[in-house]
Design a protein around this motif. Structure first.
Motif, short mmCIF file in Angstrom:
data_model
loop_
_atom_site.label_atom_id
_atom_site.label_comp_id
_atom_site.label_asym_id
_atom_site.label_seq_id
_atom_site.Cartn_x
_atom_site.Cartn_y
_atom_site.Cartn_z
N LYS A 1 -2.99 0.23 1.15
CA LYS A 1 -1.59 -0.20 1.10
C LYS A 1 -1.49 -1.54 0.38
N LEU A 2 -0.43 -1.67 -0.42
CA LEU A 2 -0.09 -2.96 -1.02
C LEU A 2 0.97 -3.57 -0.12
N THR A 3 0.68 -4.75 0.40
CA THR A 3 1.52 -5.29 1.46
C THR A 3 1.67 -6.80 1.37
N ASN A 4 2.74 -7.29 1.95
CA ASN A 4 2.94 -8.72 2.16
C ASN A 4 3.03 -8.96 3.66
N PHE A 5 2.29 -9.96 4.12
CA PHE A 5 2.33 -10.29 5.53
C PHE A 5 3.46 -11.29 5.76
N GLN A 6 4.27 -11.00 6.77
CA GLN A 6 5.40 -11.86 7.07
C GLN A 6 5.19 -12.51 8.44
N ASN B 1 3.87 -11.39 13.03
CA ASN B 1 3.00 -10.21 12.92
C ASN B 1 3.66 -9.01 12.25
N ARG B 2 4.62 -9.28 11.37
CA ARG B 2 5.26 -8.19 10.64
C ARG B 2 4.72 -8.17 9.21
N GLU B 3 4.80 -7.02 8.62
CA GLU B 3 4.42 -6.90 7.22
C GLU B 3 5.42 -6.03 6.52
N PHE B 4 5.46 -6.15 5.20
CA PHE B 4 6.28 -5.26 4.39
C PHE B 4 5.35 -4.53 3.45
N SER C 1 -0.36 -8.76 -17.06
CA SER C 1 0.53 -9.92 -16.99
C SER C 1 -0.31 -11.17 -16.82
N LYS C 2 0.33 -12.31 -16.92
CA LYS C 2 -0.37 -13.59 -16.76
C LYS C 2 -0.32 -14.08 -15.32
N TYR C 3 0.29 -13.26 -14.44
CA TYR C 3 0.52 -13.70 -13.06
C TYR C 3 -0.59 -13.28 -12.11
N LYS C 4 -0.64 -13.97 -10.99
CA LYS C 4 -1.59 -13.62 -9.93
C LYS C 4 -1.01 -12.49 -9.09
N TYR C 5 -1.85 -11.87 -8.27
CA TYR C 5 -1.39 -10.79 -7.41
C TYR C 5 -0.27 -11.29 -6.49
N PRO C 6 0.87 -10.59 -6.43
CA PRO C 6 1.93 -10.97 -5.50
C PRO C 6 1.81 -10.24 -4.15
N VAL C 7 0.75 -9.45 -4.00
CA VAL C 7 0.55 -8.63 -2.80
C VAL C 7 -0.93 -8.63 -2.40
N ASN C 8 -1.17 -8.13 -1.20
CA ASN C 8 -2.54 -7.88 -0.71
C ASN C 8 -2.79 -6.37 -0.78
N TYR D 1 2.74 9.75 7.28
CA TYR D 1 2.74 8.39 7.81
C TYR D 1 3.29 8.33 9.23
N THR D 2 2.85 7.33 9.95
CA THR D 2 3.36 7.10 11.31
C THR D 2 4.74 6.45 11.21
N ARG D 3 5.46 6.43 12.34
CA ARG D 3 6.77 5.77 12.36
C ARG D 3 6.62 4.28 12.04
N LYS D 4 5.53 3.68 12.50
CA LYS D 4 5.29 2.26 12.24
C LYS D 4 5.08 2.01 10.75
N GLU D 5 4.29 2.87 10.09
CA GLU D 5 4.06 2.73 8.65
C GLU D 5 5.37 2.92 7.87
N LEU D 6 6.19 3.89 8.31
CA LEU D 6 7.48 4.12 7.66
C LEU D 6 8.39 2.91 7.84
N ALA D 7 8.31 2.28 9.00
CA ALA D 7 9.09 1.07 9.25
C ALA D 7 8.66 -0.04 8.30
N PHE D 8 7.36 -0.21 8.12
CA PHE D 8 6.85 -1.25 7.22
C PHE D 8 7.20 -0.94 5.77
N LEU D 9 7.28 0.35 5.41
CA LEU D 9 7.63 0.73 4.04
C LEU D 9 9.11 0.50 3.74
N THR D 10 9.95 0.58 4.75
CA THR D 10 11.40 0.46 4.54
C THR D 10 11.97 -0.88 4.98
#
Length: 198
Positions: free
Chosen positions: A43-48, A51-54, A72-79, A160-169
């Motif tokens: 998963k490509l994600t951002n930690f918020q 303990n939430r993530e997007f 691009s010349k930019y660094k990764y914006p995600v994990n 996906y689990t409901r939790k994963e769907l929540a993090f995706l949306t």
């Protein structure tokens, strides 16, 4: 599969094995490698805060991860976080460019793959502006189902689990559960033994 595995090997890719929850790459690091999943999910994600993530996206067997950032010349914006143990092809960026230059057909397939993912990103980002949870979930379910070339009603089992769907949306898990119950009563989805079919 984005690029054939034998071509990756010919152009110098190494095969690495990583464990669930390990980072393939980290936010704010510089992109240096092309990664393609042989087996597993990432998963490509951002930690918020709190303990939430997007989750920006989820990638599986045959898909590449974070390839767009190599151009691009930019660094990764995600994990990039492993959702399960994975086997991954790792190819240095200059070698990827050499591979792409070697064959126009491979270039076009690669560009088509990136364009399709970018198109989905725009569609999905637009749905996030809606306050209607049903609309957000339907946008995601439609994309997932279409990507598997499924068209029959209830023919696609959501992986996906409901939790994963929540993090995706960006929704709360409780909102996803409540919305799915409403969608089931409207015959938009079927829930069988806890699994959602769309």
């Amino acid at each position: 599969m984005v690029i054939k595995e034998d071509l990756l090997i010919i152009f110098g890719a190494e095969i690495i094995q990583l464990k669930k929850s390990e980072l393939l790459f980290e936010e704010n690091n510089s992109p240096e490698y092309y990664f393609q999943i042989k087996t597993g999910r990432i998963k490509l994600t951002n930690f918020q805060t709190e303990n939430r993530e997007f989750i920006q996206s989820i990638h599986k067997d045959g898909e590449s991860v974070g390839e767009i950032f190599l151009f691009s010349k930019y660094k990764y914006p995600v994990n990039a976080v492993l959702m399960e143990d994975c086997t991954i092809f790792k190819l240095e960026s200059p070698k990827l460019l050499k591979l792409l230059k070697s064959n126009f057909e491979i270039q076009m397939k690669f560009l088509d793959y990136i364009a399709e993912r970018t198109y989905y990103s725009y569609i999905f980002l637009n749905s996030l502006t809606s306050e209607d949870a049903t609309h957000q979930l339907l946008t995601l379910l439609n994309h997932l189902k279409n990507s598997q070339n499924k068209s029959e009603r209830y023919s696609y089992k959501i992986p996906y689990t409901r939790k994963e769907l929540a993090f995706l949306t960006g929704l709360r898990t409780e909102t996803v559960i409540r919305t799915f119950k409403k969608m089931e009563s409207e015959n938009l989805i079927k829930i069988i033994k806890g699994r959602v079919y769309y």
